[in-house]
Design a protein around this motif. Structure first.
Motif, PDB file in Angstrom:
ATOM      1  N   ILE A 148       0.669  -1.079  -0.035  1.00 20.96           N
ATOM      2  CA  ILE A 148       0.289   0.384  -0.133  1.00 20.96           C
ATOM      3  C   ILE A 148       1.451   1.308  -0.093  1.00 20.96           C
ATOM      4  CG2 ILE A 148      -1.744   1.445   1.476  1.00 20.96           C
ATOM      5  CD1 ILE A 148      -2.665  -1.524   2.588  1.00 20.96           C
ATOM      6  N   ASP A 149       1.995   1.720   0.843  1.00 24.44           N
ATOM      7  CA  ASP A 149       2.817   2.090   0.677  1.00 24.44           C
ATOM      8  C   ASP A 149       3.213   2.135  -0.087  1.00 24.44           C
ATOM      9  OD1 ASP A 149       2.400   2.824   3.793  1.00 24.44           O
ATOM     10  OD2 ASP A 149       3.701   2.106   4.799  1.00 24.44           O
ATOM     11  N   ALA A 150       3.726   1.733  -0.567  1.00 25.92           N
ATOM     12  CA  ALA A 150       4.978   1.701  -2.197  1.00 25.92           C
ATOM     13  C   ALA A 150       4.097   2.084  -3.210  1.00 25.92           C
ATOM     14  CB  ALA A 150       5.443  -0.004  -2.496  1.00 25.92           C
ATOM     15  N   LEU A 151       3.159   1.577  -3.249  1.00 31.08           N
ATOM     16  CA  LEU A 151       2.220   1.358  -4.941  1.00 31.08           C
ATOM     17  C   LEU A 151       1.920   2.999  -4.756  1.00 31.08           C
ATOM     18  CD1 LEU A 151       0.778  -1.924  -5.242  1.00 31.08           C
ATOM     19  CD2 LEU A 151       1.729  -0.680  -7.035  1.00 31.08           C
ATOM     20  N   LYS A 152       1.821   3.653  -3.369  1.00 32.50           N
ATOM     21  CA  LYS A 152       1.229   4.652  -3.728  1.00 32.50           C
ATOM     22  C   LYS A 152       1.807   6.104  -4.308  1.00 32.50           C
ATOM     23  CE  LYS A 152      -2.036   4.794  -0.266  1.00 32.50           C
ATOM     24  NZ  LYS A 152      -2.024   5.372   1.670  1.00 32.50           N
TER      25      LYS A 152
END
Length: 311
Positions: A148-152
């Protein structure tokens, strides 16, 4: 120099890691990386699923070389311990001098998500007519949160995050913390983009749940006898590998379904025209983790700490 996980966390960012990983994947596919197959030994500590494994992952790339030693113990969840733990040794390629030894647990977590983010940024524009908005996650552990953190960072249109887990309490907790929804596996599997990040030895994602043009990012259950996706999900999809030889050797999703790898992500990132990624067919991106990713992240940490020390 020993670098602790706390020190890694203080300097390693997705803003720096994602583009570095993107270039590392391009270099790997171009043959500029010397990376032998991962060696895996069973720990022999138990006769069931708790039997851990110990992996050794060496690589030479650019101005550095190094090795990651990593362990995976599925039973550690019950003990309140991380299932994956690792140590990375980084060395200077020109002289062989040791540069640093660092904790590799967080690096493994972040580089896995960064690989998926780099892959998404290369695949999504070629695959979707318009930017996808829904993100389904099967799994509620560290990789679910990390993705979630990276794909944002590469997917600003992400709106509807759906989390499913065999542990309903964990799914609800992660959903509360990430502005997501806890849902059934079938509802998660019906999103535009679906992440599987579990340790399940049997499929957790059915092809019958997927949209006709879904993008699946499969990062869990690494091992030739383990799989997260059923035959329909694999055989109805255009399969892209993080590294062709690694995935064809270590991925049960590929080996047990008989699916064929169509392209390697580094090839697509270097030249999108090399792969005719379909817009009207499902796409599976499969990763199993490679040493070049760990060393790329470790080099960033070492450089960042060196800059901070010299200021």
């Amino acid at each position: 120099m020993y670098v602790s996980e706390q020190e890694v966390r203080a300097v390693l960012t997705y803003e720096a890691l994602i583009p570095a990983i993107r270039q590392a994947l391009i270099d790997y596919s171009a043959g500029r990386v010397n990376q032998p197959p991962r060696m895996i030994l069973r720990a022999g500590n138990a006769d069931d699923y708790r039997n851990g494994w110990f992996g050794v992952m060496p690589v030479v790339s650019g101005d550095v070389m190094g090795v990651k030693t990593v362990t995976f113990y599925a039973g550690n969840d019950e003990l309140g311990l991380h299932t994956h733990m690792a140590i990375i040794e980084l060395m200077k390629r020109a002289t062989g001098e040791p540069l640093a030894i660092m904790d590799g647990r967080l690096i493994t977590e972040m580089r896995t998500a960064a690989v998926s983010a780099a892959a998404f940024s290369g695949i999504a524009p070629l695959h979707f007519q318009s930017a996808p908005t829904s993100f389904g996650i099967i799994g509620s552990g560290v990789q679910a949160r990390a993705h979630i953190d990276a794909l944002k960072h590469v997917w600003p249109e992400m709106r509807d995050i759906r989390i499913s887990s065999r542990n309903a309490a964990n799914a609800a907790r992660l959903a509360d913390e990430t502005n997501a929804r806890a849902v059934t596996a079938e509802e998660a599997g019906a999103a535009d983009v679906v992440l599987t990040a579990t340790t399940s030895p049997v499929p957790v994602l059915k092809g019958s749940w997927l949209k006709p043009n879904a993008l699946v990012i499969a990062v869990g259950a690494s091992g030739a006898s383990l799989r997260e996706l059923d035959d329909e999900a694999m055989l109805s999809s255009y399969v892209i590998a993080e590294g062709r030889s690694s995935v064809e050797r270590e991925s049960g999703d590929v080996l047990l379904s008989g699916a064929k790898v169509k392209a390697e992500i580094g090839e697509i990132l270097a030249d999108p025209s090399v792969a005719r990624i379909p817009r009207d067919q499902r796409v599976v991106f499969k990763s199993v983790g490679m040493a070049i990713e760990d060393i790329t992240a470790a080099r960033l940490v070492w450089k960042s700490i060196g800059r901070a020390t010299n200021q």
